[in-house]
Scaffold this motif. Sequence first.
Motif, short mmCIF file in Angstrom:
data_model
loop_
_atom_site.label_atom_id
_atom_site.label_comp_id
_atom_site.label_asym_id
_atom_site.label_seq_id
_atom_site.Cartn_x
_atom_site.Cartn_y
_atom_site.Cartn_z
N SER A 45 0.14 -89.55 25.95
CA SER A 45 1.32 -89.43 26.82
C SER A 45 1.04 -88.68 28.11
CB SER A 45 2.45 -88.74 26.07
OG SER A 45 2.13 -87.38 25.86
N MET A 46 -0.20 -88.20 28.28
CA MET A 46 -0.56 -87.47 29.50
C MET A 46 -1.59 -88.26 30.29
SD MET A 46 -0.95 -83.62 28.15
CE MET A 46 -0.06 -83.17 26.69
N ARG A 47 -1.40 -88.26 31.61
CA ARG A 47 -2.28 -89.01 32.48
C ARG A 47 -3.36 -88.10 33.04
NH1 ARG A 47 0.84 -91.98 36.87
NH2 ARG A 47 2.57 -91.19 35.70
N CYS A 48 -4.52 -88.67 33.27
CA CYS A 48 -5.65 -87.93 33.84
C CYS A 48 -5.38 -87.68 35.32
CB CYS A 48 -6.94 -88.73 33.66
SG CYS A 48 -8.36 -88.03 34.50
N ASN A 53 -4.08 -93.34 36.74
CA ASN A 53 -3.18 -94.03 35.83
C ASN A 53 -3.86 -94.35 34.50
OD1 ASN A 53 -0.64 -94.89 35.27
ND2 ASN A 53 -0.88 -96.91 36.15
N GLN A 54 -4.64 -93.42 34.01
CA GLN A 54 -5.32 -93.58 32.74
C GLN A 54 -5.00 -92.37 31.88
OE1 GLN A 54 -9.56 -93.88 33.13
NE2 GLN A 54 -9.78 -94.93 31.19
N ALA A 55 -4.66 -92.62 30.63
CA ALA A 55 -4.33 -91.53 29.71
C ALA A 55 -5.57 -90.69 29.45
CB ALA A 55 -3.77 -92.08 28.41
N ILE A 56 -5.36 -89.41 29.13
CA ILE A 56 -6.50 -88.54 28.92
C ILE A 56 -7.29 -88.90 27.67
CG2 ILE A 56 -5.51 -86.62 30.21
CD1 ILE A 56 -4.90 -85.24 27.55
N ASN A 57 -6.66 -89.60 26.73
CA ASN A 57 -7.41 -90.00 25.53
C ASN A 57 -8.34 -91.18 25.81
OD1 ASN A 57 -5.48 -91.98 25.67
ND2 ASN A 57 -4.80 -91.78 23.57
#
Length: 157
Positions: A45-48, A53-57
């Motif tokens: 749910s968190m963006r880098c 526009n990419q999730a941190i995972n």
Amino acid sequence: MAPLIRWLTAALLLVCATQAVGDSIEIRDFDTPVMKERYRDLTGSMRCPLCENQAINDSDAPISGDMRDRVYMLLQDGQSDTEIINHMVDRFGEYILYNPRLENRTYLLWGIPLALLLAGALLVVLIVRARRSASSASLSAEERARLDALINRKRSP
């Protein structure tokens, strides 16, 4: 001599490739499957901040790795999801949230889609009413006579 150099080069490339693959895999130990799911949900749910526009995972950026480490540590400390999100927003800014919070600054952001939806619904209601009243209106005597004349003209050869 040439086959030996080729063999050493291939062995060196293989070692480098396995090292690179090993560096990108993170192994996290969780006490329960629920905690693992919470970690997956939070990092998804968190963006880098670097990748935009990419999730941190999903991100390989070093800052995303740091953010994942921080989320993992906060989960291990027993903090709630809200506390973790608040901590990450305080540290990295509101930008990291895919769904911004409803605050004074974001009323317009959340209000525009709602306003467009209401305007569209109102427009549909007005169009339906206009068509209903147009179709239910009866013809005047003069319009009826003219329509009958046109119909009769078409019938007679």
